[in-house]
Design an enzyme around this catalytic site. Sequence first.
Site, PDB file in Angstrom:
ATOM      1  N   CYS A 101       0.735  -1.232   0.137  1.00  0.00           N
ATOM      2  CA  CYS A 101       0.242   0.023  -0.429  1.00  0.00           C
ATOM      3  C   CYS A 101       1.126   1.298  -0.127  1.00  0.00           C
ATOM      4  CB  CYS A 101      -0.937  -0.249   1.448  1.00  0.00           C
ATOM      5  SG  CYS A 101      -2.363   1.552   0.839  1.00  0.00           S
ATOM      6  N   CYS A 201      -4.623  -1.892   5.680  1.00  0.00           N
ATOM      7  CA  CYS A 201      -4.115  -0.389   5.750  1.00  0.00           C
ATOM      8  C   CYS A 201      -5.268  -0.058   4.419  1.00  0.00           C
ATOM      9  CB  CYS A 201      -3.161  -0.943   4.284  1.00  0.00           C
ATOM     10  SG  CYS A 201      -2.172   0.845   3.566  1.00  0.00           S
TER      11      CYS A 201
END
Length: 396
Positions: A101, A201
Amino acid sequence: MKKRVVVGLSGGVDSSVAAYLLQQQGYEVIGLFMKNWHDDSVTISNDCPWLEDSNDALLVAEKLGIPFQTVDLSEQYKEKIVDYMFNEYEKGRTPNPDVLCNREIKFDVFMKIALSLDADYVATGHYCQKGEIEVDGKTIFQLKAGADNNKDQSYFLCQLSQEQLAKALFPIGNLTKPEVREIAAQMDLITAEKKDSQGLCFIGKVRLPEFLQQKLQPKEGVIIQIDKNHPVYNSTQPEGLSLEERLAFESNKIQYSPDMGKVVGKHQGAHYFTTGQRKGLNVGGTTDPLFIIATDVITNTIYTGLTSHHPGLFKKALFISNSELHWVRTDLALAKGESMEVMARIRYRQPLQKATLYQFETGMYVAFEEPQSAITEGQFVAWHLGDELMGSGVIS
């Protein structure tokens, strides 16, 4: 002219304080909230964390008097993170979405949006620090551990490049979590007491097996228990091996088969499970807890052993193929035949371990001084010299 910084305001206390500190340092600050999920075909949980988070981020921006907007990155997030995760789990590997991410979304897609707003930098609320040195007349950026040992998040940024670091700022990296909360309370920010986000995330609370079940079909298989005294653990290294052959031997996966142990239960799909996992097996009646020592997605079998000291959990070395090897400090990357003594970790919270890197034609071995538990394919190993993170790679 003031330098312009775009802060990824997540609706949490860390990014809120990061924005405030940058303002204090004289930057022109813009707050951007990343919306990364609204795929109803894959439900996650009924509560909607992103709505609450974006609202908190807006309130922080209003309090600080900075411009604020939301950017929808859900399409890129699905493609670069979620699809990748399903893919990896299907192959029997365990990905780390948070590391990806940062590499693919925050410091790539998001950074490009920030730069299109004429920003000089992108800032996040990560607990890590950035250094700058000159090597042969060229500026080299360093990724260093955060000052708060308990919160150091440099591991999550282990895949960043020099280009990404050049444009990154980490305003709270020299602070501890309690100091960050104190600043937020003094400034009367709505996020001052807010709990740290858990889970995937940007997505929030995810029950991973349920999440994966929506794309990877459940299929019943058996759970096999392997005795710690099984002869497979007594195989000694052949004589006269080269260094590379010895490291290959130490990092090799043991090939298990169902006839090596006894069936102790059933499961709904080997790809939902990962090496080292203890919870979620639902096998009763054992004297000690069972740990997963291996999964086989081809035969859909899970292999387990009793206690966290089971020999099937431990290995002294791991391999990273060249295509999945990454140096933050490109100037220190090893050439074929070179080695380097480092401190390394194979998961976020793990204390750093003494290790040696060995670069060969096809990739790099990381050999640990002490055997490591649950070295897991698909996860990242990161290595440090002192407080600086030098590079990382995907465990193959």
